[in-house]
Design a protein around this motif. Structure first.
Motif, PDB file in Angstrom:
ATOM      1  N   PRO A 160       0.807  -1.222   0.000  1.00 49.74           N
ATOM      2  CA  PRO A 160       0.000   0.000   0.000  1.00 49.74           C
ATOM      3  C   PRO A 160       0.846   1.280   0.000  1.00 49.74           C
ATOM      4  O   PRO A 160       0.405   2.300  -0.524  1.00 49.74           O
ATOM      5  CB  PRO A 160      -0.817  -0.090   1.296  1.00 49.74           C
ATOM      6  CG  PRO A 160      -0.692  -1.494   1.767  1.00 49.74           C
ATOM      7  CD  PRO A 160       0.562  -2.034   1.199  1.00 49.74           C
ATOM      8  N   GLU A 164       0.288   4.068  -2.610  1.00 42.62           N
ATOM      9  CA  GLU A 164      -0.041   5.454  -2.310  1.00 42.62           C
ATOM     10  C   GLU A 164       0.722   6.399  -3.225  1.00 42.62           C
ATOM     11  O   GLU A 164       0.159   7.360  -3.753  1.00 42.62           O
ATOM     12  CB  GLU A 164       0.274   5.777  -0.844  1.00 42.62           C
ATOM     13  CG  GLU A 164      -0.110   7.200  -0.487  1.00 42.62           C
ATOM     14  CD  GLU A 164      -0.013   7.491   1.003  1.00 42.62           C
ATOM     15  OE1 GLU A 164       0.613   6.701   1.732  1.00 42.62           O
ATOM     16  OE2 GLU A 164      -0.559   8.531   1.410  1.00 42.62           O
ATOM     17  N   TYR A 165       2.004   6.111  -3.451  1.00 36.78           N
ATOM     18  CA  TYR A 165       2.761   6.956  -4.376  1.00 36.78           C
ATOM     19  C   TYR A 165       2.178   6.842  -5.789  1.00 36.78           C
ATOM     20  O   TYR A 165       1.904   7.841  -6.450  1.00 36.78           O
ATOM     21  CB  TYR A 165       4.253   6.593  -4.397  1.00 36.78           C
ATOM     22  CG  TYR A 165       4.940   7.193  -5.591  1.00 36.78           C
ATOM     23  CD1 TYR A 165       5.000   8.586  -5.735  1.00 36.78           C
ATOM     24  CD2 TYR A 165       5.440   6.416  -6.625  1.00 36.78           C
ATOM     25  CE1 TYR A 165       5.566   9.169  -6.863  1.00 36.78           C
ATOM     26  CE2 TYR A 165       6.005   6.988  -7.758  1.00 36.78           C
ATOM     27  CZ  TYR A 165       6.061   8.356  -7.874  1.00 36.78           C
ATOM     28  OH  TYR A 165       6.602   8.927  -8.992  1.00 36.78           O
ATOM     29  N   SER A 168      -1.007   8.704  -6.421  1.00 36.69           N
ATOM     30  CA  SER A 168      -0.985  10.160  -6.533  1.00 36.69           C
ATOM     31  C   SER A 168      -1.127  10.553  -7.999  1.00 36.69           C
ATOM     32  O   SER A 168      -1.708  11.577  -8.327  1.00 36.69           O
ATOM     33  CB  SER A 168       0.293  10.731  -5.912  1.00 36.69           C
ATOM     34  OG  SER A 168       1.425  10.369  -6.669  1.00 36.69           O
ATOM     35  N   ALA A 176      -9.745  11.720  -4.740  1.00 42.55           N
ATOM     36  CA  ALA A 176      -9.516  10.832  -3.595  1.00 42.55           C
ATOM     37  C   ALA A 176     -10.773  10.677  -2.752  1.00 42.55           C
ATOM     38  O   ALA A 176     -10.968   9.667  -2.094  1.00 42.55           O
ATOM     39  CB  ALA A 176      -8.376  11.374  -2.740  1.00 42.55           C
ATOM     40  N   THR A 187     -12.640   4.647  -5.755  1.00 40.29           N
ATOM     41  CA  THR A 187     -12.304   4.334  -4.367  1.00 40.29           C
ATOM     42  C   THR A 187     -13.211   3.226  -3.850  1.00 40.29           C
ATOM     43  O   THR A 187     -14.337   3.058  -4.313  1.00 40.29           O
ATOM     44  CB  THR A 187     -12.483   5.570  -3.471  1.00 40.29           C
ATOM     45  OG1 THR A 187     -13.826   6.033  -3.611  1.00 40.29           O
ATOM     46  CG2 THR A 187     -11.540   6.674  -3.872  1.00 40.29           C
ATOM     47  N   TYR A 229      -4.110  -0.051  -2.190  1.00 41.25           N
ATOM     48  CA  TYR A 229      -4.262   1.294  -1.645  1.00 41.25           C
ATOM     49  C   TYR A 229      -5.695   1.817  -1.831  1.00 41.25           C
ATOM     50  O   TYR A 229      -6.318   2.297  -0.887  1.00 41.25           O
ATOM     51  CB  TYR A 229      -3.257   2.246  -2.296  1.00 41.25           C
ATOM     52  CG  TYR A 229      -3.497   3.677  -1.888  1.00 41.25           C
ATOM     53  CD1 TYR A 229      -3.219   4.094  -0.586  1.00 41.25           C
ATOM     54  CD2 TYR A 229      -4.045   4.591  -2.775  1.00 41.25           C
ATOM     55  CE1 TYR A 229      -3.459   5.408  -0.187  1.00 41.25           C
ATOM     56  CE2 TYR A 229      -4.292   5.895  -2.387  1.00 41.25           C
ATOM     57  CZ  TYR A 229      -3.999   6.297  -1.088  1.00 41.25           C
ATOM     58  OH  TYR A 229      -4.255   7.577  -0.694  1.00 41.25           O
TER      59      TYR A 229
ATOM     60  N   TYR B  47       1.482  17.817  -0.880  1.00 47.87           N
ATOM     61  CA  TYR B  47       1.932  16.434  -0.696  1.00 47.87           C
ATOM     62  C   TYR B  47       3.022  16.336   0.372  1.00 47.87           C
ATOM     63  O   TYR B  47       3.053  15.368   1.139  1.00 47.87           O
ATOM     64  CB  TYR B  47       2.398  15.825  -2.028  1.00 47.87           C
ATOM     65  CG  TYR B  47       1.247  15.208  -2.798  1.00 47.87           C
ATOM     66  CD1 TYR B  47       0.338  16.008  -3.482  1.00 47.87           C
ATOM     67  CD2 TYR B  47       1.022  13.835  -2.793  1.00 47.87           C
ATOM     68  CE1 TYR B  47      -0.735  15.457  -4.165  1.00 47.87           C
ATOM     69  CE2 TYR B  47      -0.053  13.272  -3.470  1.00 47.87           C
ATOM     70  CZ  TYR B  47      -0.938  14.077  -4.156  1.00 47.87           C
ATOM     71  OH  TYR B  47      -2.003  13.525  -4.818  1.00 47.87           O
ATOM     72  N   ASP B  51       1.999  13.973   3.380  1.00 48.88           N
ATOM     73  CA  ASP B  51       2.653  12.670   3.468  1.00 48.88           C
ATOM     74  C   ASP B  51       3.710  12.611   4.564  1.00 48.88           C
ATOM     75  O   ASP B  51       4.074  11.523   5.000  1.00 48.88           O
ATOM     76  CB  ASP B  51       3.272  12.294   2.122  1.00 48.88           C
ATOM     77  CG  ASP B  51       2.203  12.074   1.051  1.00 48.88           C
ATOM     78  OD1 ASP B  51       1.030  11.900   1.439  1.00 48.88           O
ATOM     79  OD2 ASP B  51       2.540  12.065  -0.141  1.00 48.88           O
TER      80      ASP B  51
END
Ligand SMILES: Cc1cc2nc3c(=O)[nH]c(=O)nc-3n(C[C@H](O)[C@H](O)[C@H](O)COP(=O)(O)OP(=O)(O)OC[C@H]3O[C@@H](n4cnc5c(N)ncnc54)[C@H](O)[C@@H]3O)c2cc1C
Lengths: 234, 420
Positions: A160, A164-165, A168, A176, A187, A229, B47, B51
């Motif tokens: 995950p 997550e990266y 993006s 999101a 989602t 994710y 971000y 993050d």
């Protein structure tokens, strides 16, 4: 072209399972039936519009009489408000005998007597209802068994953090918070359905240039990571 | 100054030694300063703050209290959006842990690792992110300078200039002439000028159908050319005349006081003139000394780090990175790579190989949208295009409408991604 894509998409979704209890029917035959018996009034597909009848894209899981931009009969609107949702079962009944299910429907169609014809037709309609989260009973149709999607691919445990990266990048378009305007929400999908959908784009079975490109550059681990994710977002 | 530099260098090393071991000092959080709260800067700040969960102190320096998106500003010119819908404030970013300073950055001392603001404040940084967009090159269009922008607007930084251009188009006399001086490469938003022509033609078709549009262009060809030309013929037949370099489109002079445009020696009276000059990195990038002779700032393709300084990142329009067009989408995509690498350096979080992508939609007429896009990967030399797609000529109306609707979804998505 469209025709063959649909057939292929179903192969991915259903898998050419021998004696498949899971397959709904023969989508290719269904396409022919649709062209002959429905297309005078209905369109289906990503660009479908309302004609005499409402567009049938995404019909599975849709509440009856619920498109805001179509002028339905009072009868079907009321049925929808009462809880009629289009599923394999309810569609089967409506197509077999429209007025038996919705007495005051404006759909002037005599009905389709043969059960196998109706099954084939629904396999075809199903190809345009591609949001598994909308289709509670979709499990048997939306997963497993395609040779191109081996069990190993479906079994990959996604990371995950990596997801997550990678996600993006998706969130430039897919919000999101799950809002859904011009671009669908992604989602809260079950991870396996997500993986199947992404591989369908990657293999260019689902037609959309942006998504084919986005999925095309992702490897199996990356798709699994994304699925892991997005499944965590509500 | 030189002495100063050397002096600062000495202390700089000592300071960074302390910072790489923040635990020694307990509280010292690493500091990132971001200059420019646009597509690149706002995304990077958001971000980084989101993050790192508070482990990094993020400060965003932005000259304007409200950001007006250039993207969709052409749709405003065409009457498809109102002006307010282009405007976004920084409240949610501030609420999300970013310190937002509404001021102009006037200097960067890379040796001392500080940023000076017009208001006199001096901000220390461990990592600096520059995403200041563009500035215009002096003398790129003979006869035009920023002083003339009230008479011949550029409208290429969205805001009052965009409103002025819209007003001028609406006030054109019946059968009047609109001229655009299109920019040379490279410039922000390759399809932007041509989407603008489409939107202005749409307005004139309704209000002033005998008006004419001329485009003087120094470029042999332009982005989505086949799609735009098809659309202009279909929707605005006979209205748009495009003058490429073969016909003198590159030999242009403007006379803002007389409202005249001279193309290859021929003088034309115009009623409204949009001059989009040649462009370079936002001035602060040059002041920081990270640009080269091209006027843009070369960056490392894998991280978006300035080639000139390992503590400075340059994002978006200002960067020279390779194949990505200068777009809001690109800036947003680059910002995520930058935020990930900066976070990795400052907090030791995991980093992953960079992925970049871009899609640019353009509206040609109501419900007639087209798009072009590509995915990119870093190579040692540049950010290189891997795969690309473009809308086709002759697509049916339903697909064009779906494409337009997609662009609405994208606008909502990217602005939420930038500002929270
Ligand atoms: C007409 C038009 C249409 C466009 N359409 C699209 C589109 O459809 N899709 C798309 O992806 N892109 C589009 N673009 C391009 C897009 O707007 C830019 O590429 C994008 O904004 C670049 O982001 P950036 O972060 O580099 O700069 P910007 O978004 O311009 O942000 C720079 C910010 O830095 C601030 N700033 C500059 N210097 C300083 C300083 N010294 N101190 C403090 N603040 C400073 C500025 O005030 C500004 O807010 C369009 C552009 C135009 C002109």
């Amino acid at each position: 072209m469209r025709r063959s894509l649909v057939a292929l998409a179903l192969c991915l979704a259903l898998g050419p399972v021998p004696g498949a209890a899971e397959a709904i029917g023969d989508a290719e035959r269904g396409a022919t039936l649709f062209a002959r018996q429905c297309s005078a009034c209905h369109q289906i597909g990503p660009e479908a519009q309302n004609r005499v009848g409402p567009r049938l894209t995404g019909i599975f899981g849709r509440q009856a009489g619920s498109l805001a931009d179509f002028n339905y009969s009072k009868s079907i609107v009321r049925m929808g408000a009462d809880g009629l949702v289009w599923t394999l079962e309810t569609l089967d009944a409506y197509i077999a005998n429209p007025k038996a299910l919705v007495s005051g429907t404006r759909m002037n169609y005599r009905g389709m007597a043969e059960a196998t014809d109706r099954a084939d037709l629904m396999a075809y309609l199903r190809a345009y209802s591609d949001r598994p989260q909308d289709i509670p009973e979709s499990e048997p149709t939306a997963r497993k068994t395609d040779p191109a999607l081996s069990p190993e691919i479906l079994a990959i445990q996604g990371d995950p953090a990596y997801g997550e990266y990678l996600a993006s990048e998706c969130q430039t378009c897919h919000q999101a918070d799950g809002s859904d305007q011009g671009i669908p929400s992604i989602t809260g999908w079950p991870a396996e359905d997500f993986v199947v959908a992404m591989h369908a784009y990657k293999q260019k079975l689902r037609p959309h240039p942006v998504m084919q490109m986005m999925a095309g550059r992702l490897n199996d681990e990356e798709i699994a990571a994304l699925a892991a994710y997005f499944a965590t977002l509500q | 100054m030189h002495l100063n530099r050397r002096h600062f260098l000495g202390t700089g090393i000592a300071a960074s030694a302390l910072l790489t071991a923040p635990t020694v000092w307990g509280q010292a959080k690493p500091k990132v300063v971001v200059i420019g709260g646009g597509a690149g800067g706002a995304t990077a700040a958001r971000y980084l703050a989101k993050d790192s969960g508070g482990a990094i102190e993020v400060t965003l320096v932005e000259a304007n209290p409200v950001y007006t998106t250039c993207f969709f500003s052409n749709l405003y010119l065409g009457g498809f959006r109102d002006f307010e819908s282009l405007q976004h404030n920084y409240d949610k970013l501030a609420g999300g842990g970013v310190t937002v300073i509404n001021d102009m950055a006037t200097g960067v001392d890379r040796a001392a690792k500080t940023v000076t603001l017009a208001g006199g404040q001096v901000l220390p940084y461990d990592r600096l992110v520059l995403s200041p967009g563009i500035d215009f090159k002096d003398g790129s269009v003979p006869g035009w300078s920023l002083d003339a922008a009230e008479k011949m607007p550029h409208a290429y930084k969205a805001g009052p200039q965009t409103q002025l251009l819209k007003k001028m188009v609406e006030e054109m006399p019946e059968g009047g002439v609109f001229a655009m001086i299109a920019p040379p490469n490279p410039y922000r938003c390759p399809p932007g000028p041509y989407e603008r022509i489409s939107m202005i033609a749409h307005v004139l078709k309704q209000k002033n159908p005998t008006a004419k549009i001329i485009v003087a262009d120094p470029k042999e060809k332009f982005s989505k050319q086949a799609l735009f030309e098809e659309g202009w013929n279909k929707h605005y037949a006979g209205m748009v005349e495009w003058i490429g370099p073969d016909f003198g489109g590159g030999k242009v002079e403007v006379r803002p006081d007389a409202m005249e445009v001279v193309i290859d020696g021929e003088v034309t009276k115009v009623d409204c003139c949009n001059v989009i000059p040649g462009q370079m990195a936002g001035k602060i990038a040059a002041l920081a000394g990270v640009t080269d002779d091209s006027g843009w700032a070369p960056v490392d393709p894998a991280t978006m780090k300035a080639k000139a300084d390992e503590n400075v990142w340059v994002l978006g329009d200002s960067s020279a990175q390779g194949d990505m067009p200068k777009s809001g989408f690109s800036a947003n995509s680059q910002a995520k790579v930058a935020a990930m690498t900066i976070r990795g350096e400052l907090t030791g979080s995991k980093t992953f190989p960079a992925k970049y992508s871009n899609t640019c939609w353009s509206l040609i007429a109501p419900d007639d949208g087209v798009k072009v896009g590509a995915s990119y990967e870093p190579t040692p030399e540049k950010i290189a295009s891997v795969e690309s797609f473009i809308s086709e000529t002759g697509e049916d109306a339903a697909l064009r409408k779906a494409t337009y609707e997609e662009s609405l979804g994208w606008y909502a998505g990217i602005t939420a991604d930038m500002f929270g």
